[in-house]
Design an enzyme around this catalytic site. Sequence first.
Site, PDB file in Angstrom:
ATOM      1  N   ASP A  20      31.542  -7.567  -3.235  1.00 26.50           N
ATOM      2  CA  ASP A  20      32.328  -8.350  -3.553  1.00 26.50           C
ATOM      3  C   ASP A  20      34.033  -7.671  -3.060  1.00 26.50           C
ATOM      4  O   ASP A  20      34.971  -7.836  -4.143  1.00 26.50           O
ATOM      5  CB  ASP A  20      32.574  -8.205  -5.572  1.00 26.50           C
ATOM      6  CG  ASP A  20      31.270  -8.856  -5.565  1.00 26.50           C
ATOM      7  OD1 ASP A  20      30.647  -9.086  -4.921  1.00 26.50           O
ATOM      8  OD2 ASP A  20      31.382  -9.021  -7.034  1.00 26.50           O
ATOM      9  N   ASP A  62      31.224 -12.986  -4.224  1.00 24.39           N
ATOM     10  CA  ASP A  62      30.988 -14.072  -5.864  1.00 24.39           C
ATOM     11  C   ASP A  62      32.038 -14.969  -5.141  1.00 24.39           C
ATOM     12  O   ASP A  62      32.485 -14.942  -4.776  1.00 24.39           O
ATOM     13  CB  ASP A  62      32.223 -13.372  -7.113  1.00 24.39           C
ATOM     14  CG  ASP A  62      31.568 -13.508  -8.336  1.00 24.39           C
ATOM     15  OD1 ASP A  62      30.557 -13.348  -8.848  1.00 24.39           O
ATOM     16  OD2 ASP A  62      32.933 -13.498  -9.326  1.00 24.39           O
ATOM     17  N   HIS A  64      31.732 -19.197  -6.895  1.00 27.75           N
ATOM     18  CA  HIS A  64      31.258 -19.683  -8.061  1.00 27.75           C
ATOM     19  C   HIS A  64      31.579 -20.957  -7.863  1.00 27.75           C
ATOM     20  O   HIS A  64      33.094 -20.910  -7.498  1.00 27.75           O
ATOM     21  CB  HIS A  64      32.556 -19.225  -9.488  1.00 27.75           C
ATOM     22  CG  HIS A  64      32.363 -17.723  -9.748  1.00 27.75           C
ATOM     23  ND1 HIS A  64      30.843 -17.411  -9.894  1.00 27.75           N
ATOM     24  CD2 HIS A  64      32.704 -17.374 -10.196  1.00 27.75           C
ATOM     25  CE1 HIS A  64      30.878 -15.801 -10.472  1.00 27.75           C
ATOM     26  NE2 HIS A  64      31.832 -15.632 -10.816  1.00 27.75           N
ATOM     27  N   HIS A  81      38.331 -17.684 -10.987  1.00 26.63           N
ATOM     28  CA  HIS A  81      38.216 -16.449  -9.579  1.00 26.63           C
ATOM     29  C   HIS A  81      37.455 -16.954  -8.789  1.00 26.63           C
ATOM     30  O   HIS A  81      35.942 -17.563  -9.142  1.00 26.63           O
ATOM     31  CB  HIS A  81      38.370 -14.854 -10.570  1.00 26.63           C
ATOM     32  CG  HIS A  81      37.404 -14.797 -10.832  1.00 26.63           C
ATOM     33  ND1 HIS A  81      36.482 -14.520 -12.011  1.00 26.63           N
ATOM     34  CD2 HIS A  81      35.438 -14.758 -10.163  1.00 26.63           C
ATOM     35  CE1 HIS A  81      35.477 -14.790 -12.444  1.00 26.63           C
ATOM     36  NE2 HIS A  81      34.858 -13.634 -11.132  1.00 26.63           N
ATOM     37  N   LYS A 106      26.806 -14.519  -4.679  1.00 28.57           N
ATOM     38  CA  LYS A 106      26.066 -14.697  -6.047  1.00 28.57           C
ATOM     39  C   LYS A 106      26.865 -15.385  -6.961  1.00 28.57           C
ATOM     40  O   LYS A 106      27.986 -16.159  -6.506  1.00 28.57           O
ATOM     41  CB  LYS A 106      25.388 -13.530  -6.213  1.00 28.57           C
ATOM     42  CG  LYS A 106      27.307 -12.416  -6.576  1.00 28.57           C
ATOM     43  CD  LYS A 106      26.622 -10.777  -6.892  1.00 28.57           C
ATOM     44  CE  LYS A 106      27.777 -10.763  -6.492  1.00 28.57           C
ATOM     45  NZ  LYS A 106      29.422 -10.724  -8.009  1.00 28.57           N
ATOM     46  N   CYS A 145      29.880  -5.854 -11.015  1.00 22.80           N
ATOM     47  CA  CYS A 145      29.070  -6.167  -9.508  1.00 22.80           C
ATOM     48  C   CYS A 145      28.646  -4.649  -9.163  1.00 22.80           C
ATOM     49  O   CYS A 145      26.963  -4.885  -8.503  1.00 22.80           O
ATOM     50  CB  CYS A 145      29.553  -7.118  -9.386  1.00 22.80           C
ATOM     51  SG  CYS A 145      29.740  -8.604 -10.130  1.00 22.80           S
TER      52      CYS A 145
HETATM   53  C1  VGL Z   1      33.405  -9.803 -11.601  1.00 18.23           C
HETATM   54  C2  VGL Z   1      34.164 -10.048 -13.349  1.00 18.23           C
HETATM   55  C3  VGL Z   1      33.533 -11.767 -12.962  1.00 18.23           C
HETATM   56  C4  VGL Z   1      32.539  -8.149 -10.253  1.00 18.23           C
HETATM   57  C5  VGL Z   1      33.017 -10.679 -10.684  1.00 18.23           C
HETATM   58  O1  VGL Z   1      32.432  -8.823  -8.722  1.00 18.23           O
HETATM   59  O2  VGL Z   1      32.690  -6.836 -10.377  1.00 18.23           O
HETATM   60  N1  VGL Z   1      33.480  -8.985 -11.811  1.00 18.23           N
HETATM   61  N2  VGL Z   1      32.620 -11.939 -11.766  1.00 18.23           N
HETATM   62 ZN    ZN Z   2      32.700 -13.506 -11.502  1.00 10.12          ZN
END
Ligand code: VGL
Ligand code: ZN
Length: 201
Positions: A20, A62, A64, A81, A106, A145
């Site tokens: 990420d 990430d 979404h 985000h 993901k 993550c």
């Molecule tokens: C993450 C918070 C929300 C991460 C992803 O990649 O660590 N943290 N979504």
């Molecule tokens: Zn996230």
Amino acid sequence: MTTEAARFEAGPDDALLVVDVQNDFLPGGALGVPDGDEVIPVANRYIAAFTRAGRPVIYSRDWHPADHCSFAAAGGPWPSHCVQNTAGAAFSDELERPVDAVVISKATRREADAYSAFDGTDLGEKLAAGGVTRLLIVGLATDYCVLASVLDGLAAGLEVLVPTAGVRAVNVEAGDGERALERMRSAGAALIRTRLRGSTK
Ligand code: VGL
Ligand code: ZN
């Protein structure tokens, strides 16, 4: 406790997972991780080492939908985000990405969050198919993550290495990052300090 390793060389059963490293998780991003940009040069040196050794480099992201359940507007804990196909969800321009890089998306469904790069993806199958037995993990964020991916990698029977210079934490509560590292270590991950070509650390 960290394990000292003078210099890292990717072995024949190793793969690298870069978690990420997306614009929204960098300082100034929608969910900026403090000093998150500091993982990029470290990640780049590992990417070069794995590429040189002909070993797989896998990038998670990430990814979404705009109405994701983890967003505050839907009652979740996070600001919006990493919305699919937005600039915030893009990998950092500073991050090296070989043309044959594998990308794992993901948390792509509105109904469910997924912190681990293994959760709801084919990462486990991909690693098994490639005969990977040892996974080195860098990226963001230590306390979400990265932690979840490390624990799932260990649960899948992999040896997991985490260079502490290559991860940074959100630290919603002070100390979350340190506690996450301790959870990784007690679950069997090796926290390492490595000296890489071009590095002063
Ligand atoms: C993450 C918070 C929300 C991460 C992803 O990649 O660590 N943290 N979504
Ligand atoms: Zn996230």
